[in-house]
Design a protein around this motif. Structure first.
Motif, PDB file in Angstrom:
ATOM      1  N   GLY A 272      39.224  29.260  14.709  1.00 49.85           N
ATOM      2  CA  GLY A 272      40.384  28.319  14.911  1.00 49.85           C
ATOM      3  C   GLY A 272      41.478  28.944  15.789  1.00 49.85           C
ATOM      4  O   GLY A 272      42.549  28.346  15.973  1.00 49.85           O
ATOM      5  N   LEU A 273      41.040  30.028  16.879  1.00 43.85           N
ATOM      6  CA  LEU A 273      41.903  30.464  17.593  1.00 43.85           C
ATOM      7  C   LEU A 273      41.706  30.123  19.186  1.00 43.85           C
ATOM      8  O   LEU A 273      40.378  29.949  19.446  1.00 43.85           O
ATOM      9  N   THR A 274      42.509  30.288  19.857  1.00 40.43           N
ATOM     10  CA  THR A 274      42.253  29.868  21.313  1.00 40.43           C
ATOM     11  C   THR A 274      42.806  30.907  22.250  1.00 40.43           C
ATOM     12  O   THR A 274      43.553  31.471  22.259  1.00 40.43           O
ATOM     13  N   LEU A 275      41.562  31.672  22.984  1.00 40.51           N
ATOM     14  CA  LEU A 275      41.793  32.780  24.100  1.00 40.51           C
ATOM     15  C   LEU A 275      42.485  32.078  25.356  1.00 40.51           C
ATOM     16  O   LEU A 275      41.841  31.190  26.026  1.00 40.51           O
ATOM     17  N   SER A 276      44.140  32.122  25.258  1.00 42.55           N
ATOM     18  CA  SER A 276      44.678  31.544  26.498  1.00 42.55           C
ATOM     19  C   SER A 276      45.027  32.548  27.506  1.00 42.55           C
ATOM     20  O   SER A 276      45.428  31.891  28.386  1.00 42.55           O
ATOM     21  N   LEU A 277      44.900  33.825  27.522  1.00 40.40           N
ATOM     22  CA  LEU A 277      45.272  34.628  28.420  1.00 40.40           C
ATOM     23  C   LEU A 277      44.531  35.952  28.224  1.00 40.40           C
ATOM     24  O   LEU A 277      44.489  36.524  27.339  1.00 40.40           O
ATOM     25  N   VAL A 278      44.160  36.502  29.418  1.00 38.63           N
ATOM     26  CA  VAL A 278      43.428  38.115  29.377  1.00 38.63           C
ATOM     27  C   VAL A 278      44.334  39.031  30.384  1.00 38.63           C
ATOM     28  O   VAL A 278      44.542  38.538  31.462  1.00 38.63           O
ATOM     29  N   ARG A 279      44.732  40.156  29.838  1.00 34.98           N
ATOM     30  CA  ARG A 279      45.340  41.007  30.332  1.00 34.98           C
ATOM     31  C   ARG A 279      44.333  42.053  30.703  1.00 34.98           C
ATOM     32  O   ARG A 279      43.974  42.826  29.870  1.00 34.98           O
ATOM     33  N   SER A 280      44.184  42.621  31.946  1.00 30.29           N
ATOM     34  CA  SER A 280      43.181  43.398  32.318  1.00 30.29           C
ATOM     35  C   SER A 280      43.673  44.433  33.726  1.00 30.29           C
ATOM     36  O   SER A 280      44.274  43.898  34.527  1.00 30.29           O
ATOM     37  N   GLU A 281      43.170  45.648  33.682  1.00 31.44           N
ATOM     38  CA  GLU A 281      43.231  46.312  35.098  1.00 31.44           C
ATOM     39  C   GLU A 281      41.945  46.495  35.602  1.00 31.44           C
ATOM     40  O   GLU A 281      41.763  47.119  36.588  1.00 31.44           O
ATOM     41  N   SER A 282      41.088  45.727  34.970  1.00 28.58           N
ATOM     42  CA  SER A 282      39.659  45.645  35.532  1.00 28.58           C
ATOM     43  C   SER A 282      39.305  44.844  36.347  1.00 28.58           C
ATOM     44  O   SER A 282      39.240  43.506  35.758  1.00 28.58           O
ATOM     45  N   ASP A 283      38.593  44.911  37.515  1.00 28.53           N
ATOM     46  CA  ASP A 283      38.485  43.733  38.496  1.00 28.53           C
ATOM     47  C   ASP A 283      37.086  42.994  37.653  1.00 28.53           C
ATOM     48  O   ASP A 283      37.098  41.670  37.718  1.00 28.53           O
ATOM     49  N   THR A 284      36.251  43.752  37.030  1.00 24.55           N
ATOM     50  CA  THR A 284      34.963  43.240  36.293  1.00 24.55           C
ATOM     51  C   THR A 284      35.631  42.133  35.358  1.00 24.55           C
ATOM     52  O   THR A 284      35.103  41.071  35.139  1.00 24.55           O
ATOM     53  N   THR A 285      36.458  42.587  34.596  1.00 26.54           N
ATOM     54  CA  THR A 285      37.014  41.793  33.283  1.00 26.54           C
ATOM     55  C   THR A 285      37.600  40.536  33.918  1.00 26.54           C
ATOM     56  O   THR A 285      37.755  39.452  33.396  1.00 26.54           O
ATOM     57  N   LEU A 286      38.465  40.636  35.100  1.00 24.11           N
ATOM     58  CA  LEU A 286      39.162  39.438  35.719  1.00 24.11           C
ATOM     59  C   LEU A 286      38.187  38.704  36.070  1.00 24.11           C
ATOM     60  O   LEU A 286      38.548  37.268  36.117  1.00 24.11           O
ATOM     61  N   LYS A 287      37.155  39.065  36.794  1.00 21.60           N
ATOM     62  CA  LYS A 287      36.075  38.141  37.367  1.00 21.60           C
ATOM     63  C   LYS A 287      35.533  37.349  36.217  1.00 21.60           C
ATOM     64  O   LYS A 287      35.180  36.130  36.246  1.00 21.60           O
TER      65      LYS A 287
END
Length: 229
Positions: free
Chosen positions: A73-88
């Motif tokens: 019942g939770l929503t992933l609304s934002l990702v914080r990362s320093e990795s290009d792989t994760t951001l992509k």
């Protein structure tokens, strides 16, 4: 070990979850699922910001995390990362990243910055400066102040007190960790449901004859509402 893998904090409009960058992904996500399941009622409905640091998270792993949260019942609304792989990976799943949302600082836990009397002790809280509309939820490990209304269908859940500088017509749960000394204050007290610790009360049907500031508190194991006119 559990605390080293995961850190969960209440922020202005949901939860900030920081995950270990050194342990295996399976270990981290297993621990996260356990932590959420331990307090399922407290976390349900929250918007989640996940902090992943330098860990490169491929799409299939981020997708599994997103699904893990949604099943609870939770929503992933934002990702914080320093990795290009994760951001992509986030971009491919249509999940916003901190590079896409300028006011990221607004998601930081609220803290007291003004000088205070050293003889007094403050408690961490969150200030939400707008009306909380239907479908929105605020979670906090401390107190919550809403400078606006809490509309029907909106939720405020806090381990501390809840103060609504407006009309309270949604769901509120103060003292969510079991603190029966918590209180709920509002300029207009008409909640769909009001909880303090394990005590529950609903507003009576029909319009009230008089609207005034009120405070709800637990007395003799039941919730009482007192006027503050």
């Amino acid at each position: 070990m559990q605390d080293e893998l995961i850190a969960i904090k209440g922020v202005n409009d949901g939860l900030l979850i920081s995950l270990s960058t050194t342990e295996s992904w399976q270990s981290v996500t297993d621990q996260l699922a356990t932590r959420i399941d331990e307090k399922a009622g407290f976390y349900t409905g929250a918007n989640v910001t996940v902090e992943l640091g330098e860990r490169p998270v491929p799409k299939y792993e981020l997708s599994s995390l997103k699904a893990l949260l949604e099943r609870r019942g939770l929503t992933l609304s934002l990702v914080r990362s320093e990795s290009d792989t994760t951001l992509k990976s986030a971009e491919s799943l249509d999940v916003p990243t901190d590079n896409q949302r300028a006011p990221a600082a607004a998601l930081q836990p609220t803290s007291e910055t003004a000088p205070v009397n050293p003889e007094e002790t403050g408690t961490q809280g969150v200030l939400f400066r707008r009306t909380l509309r239907s479908g929105r939820t605020i979670h906090s490990e401390g107190h919550v102040i809403v400078f606006g209304d809490v509309n029907p269908g909106a939720k405020v859940i806090a381990r501390g007190d809840i103060v609504v500088w407006g009309k309270l017509r949604g769901y509120v749960h103060a003292g969510a960790g079991g603190d029966a000394s918590a209180i709920v204050c509002a300029l207009e007290m008409s909640p769909s449901q009001l909880r303090i610790a394990d005590c529950v009360v609903r507003s009576p049907a029909g319009k009230r004859k008089r609207i005034m500031p009120e405070v709800a508190l637990v007395r003799d194991n039941q919730i009482v509402v007192e006027s503050r006119d």
